[in-house]
Design a protein around this motif. Structure first.
Motif, mmCIF file in Angstrom:
data_model
loop_
_atom_site.group_PDB
_atom_site.id
_atom_site.type_symbol
_atom_site.label_atom_id
_atom_site.label_comp_id
_atom_site.label_asym_id
_atom_site.label_seq_id
_atom_site.Cartn_x
_atom_site.Cartn_y
_atom_site.Cartn_z
ATOM 1 N N GLU A 158 0.839 -1.201 0.000
ATOM 2 C CA GLU A 158 0.000 0.000 0.000
ATOM 3 C C GLU A 158 0.870 1.245 0.000
ATOM 4 O O GLU A 158 1.775 1.381 0.821
ATOM 5 N N ASN A 160 0.340 5.409 0.048
ATOM 6 C CA ASN A 160 -0.618 6.495 0.212
ATOM 7 C C ASN A 160 0.055 7.826 -0.108
ATOM 8 O O ASN A 160 0.966 8.254 0.602
ATOM 9 N N THR A 181 -2.635 -1.333 -3.445
ATOM 10 C CA THR A 181 -3.435 -0.138 -3.173
ATOM 11 C C THR A 181 -2.587 1.105 -3.389
ATOM 12 O O THR A 181 -1.530 1.255 -2.771
#
Length: 240
Positions: A158, A160, A181
């Motif tokens: 992931e 971000n 992600t």
């Protein structure tokens, strides 16, 4: 408050000698106490919610440290020797004033989680890209303007990047072997800033791009979007 701040710190340090965990959060500290006696003992160090403007280089001597939390301070740079923390697994630096990371952090082979949200970073920290155990990299709320070439070694599952100033993403992101992600909400991306490879030919099954310079309806018409939706739907089905 009862105890003075310094005697409270001393008591905590005595306990930490036995437990390996030193929690000194929310104590109005302006400097890190001397940890020399704990170099081999400490596994967890929590210095969050203080008034620290720097970490002393001696922190890098904590050879068994696994978890370091420096959230909510005023730290603008980390010691060059951060790469000596060879056992470090989680590093949390939320809400500080960091603009960059020391290159030696490329040596932190056990790092699993790096949270640097709400800082002043202007460039993507490429020195983290080769870290073999890295699962989560959170760079949200910084001032990063682009995701550069050469990030294909990033092992994170992931990533971000919400709330930055990103206007372009390198196609090399599509080659990240474990990236599932990718969060790019509230940036400065036009449709051309999102590489087609990311949609048509990557592992990413959740791509969040709301709040950029295009409407989601336009995004849904981009070449490769249907391949992305197949991955997205397949993962959703597994979850239920």
């Amino acid at each position: 408050m009862g105890q003075t701040s310094s005697s409270g710190v001393k008591a905590h340090m005595e306990v930490a000698q036995k437990t390996g965990a030193l929690v000194l959060s929310n104590r109005k500290l302006t400097e890190v106490p001397d940890l020399a006696v704990m170099t081999k003992v400490l596994r967890t160090l929590d210095l969050s919610i203080n008034k620290l403007s720097a970490l002393p280089p001696s922190v890098c001597d904590l050879s068994n440290l696994k978890h370091l939390n420096i959230n909510n301070n005023r730290i603008s740079s980390l010691p060059e020797g951060m790469g000596q923390l060879s056992k470090l697994e989680s590093l949390s630096l939320v809400t500080n004033l960091l603009t960059t990371l020391p290159p030696s952090m490329s040596n932190l082979k056990h790092l699993k989680s790096v949270i640097i949200s709400d800082n002043k970073m202007t460039e993507f920290p490429v020195m983290l890209c080769g870290l073999p155990q890295l699962d989560v990299l959170d760079l949200s709320g910084n001032q990063i303007t682009h995701v550069p070439d050469g990030v294909e070694e990033l092992q994170a599952v992931e990533l971000n990047l919400n709330m930055n100033q990103i206007s372009s993403v390198s196609p090399s992101v599509a080659s990240c072997p474990r990236l599932k992600t990718l969060r790019l909400e509230e940036n400065c991306l036009g449709l051309s800033g999102v590489p087609q490879e990311l949609l048509s030919d990557s592992q990413v099954s959740l791509l969040c791009v709301d709040g950029n310079l295009f409407k989601m309806k336009e995004f849904e018409e981009v070449e490769g979007y249907s391949e992305y939706m197949e991955r997205y739907t397949a993962v959703k089905k597994k979850m239920f």
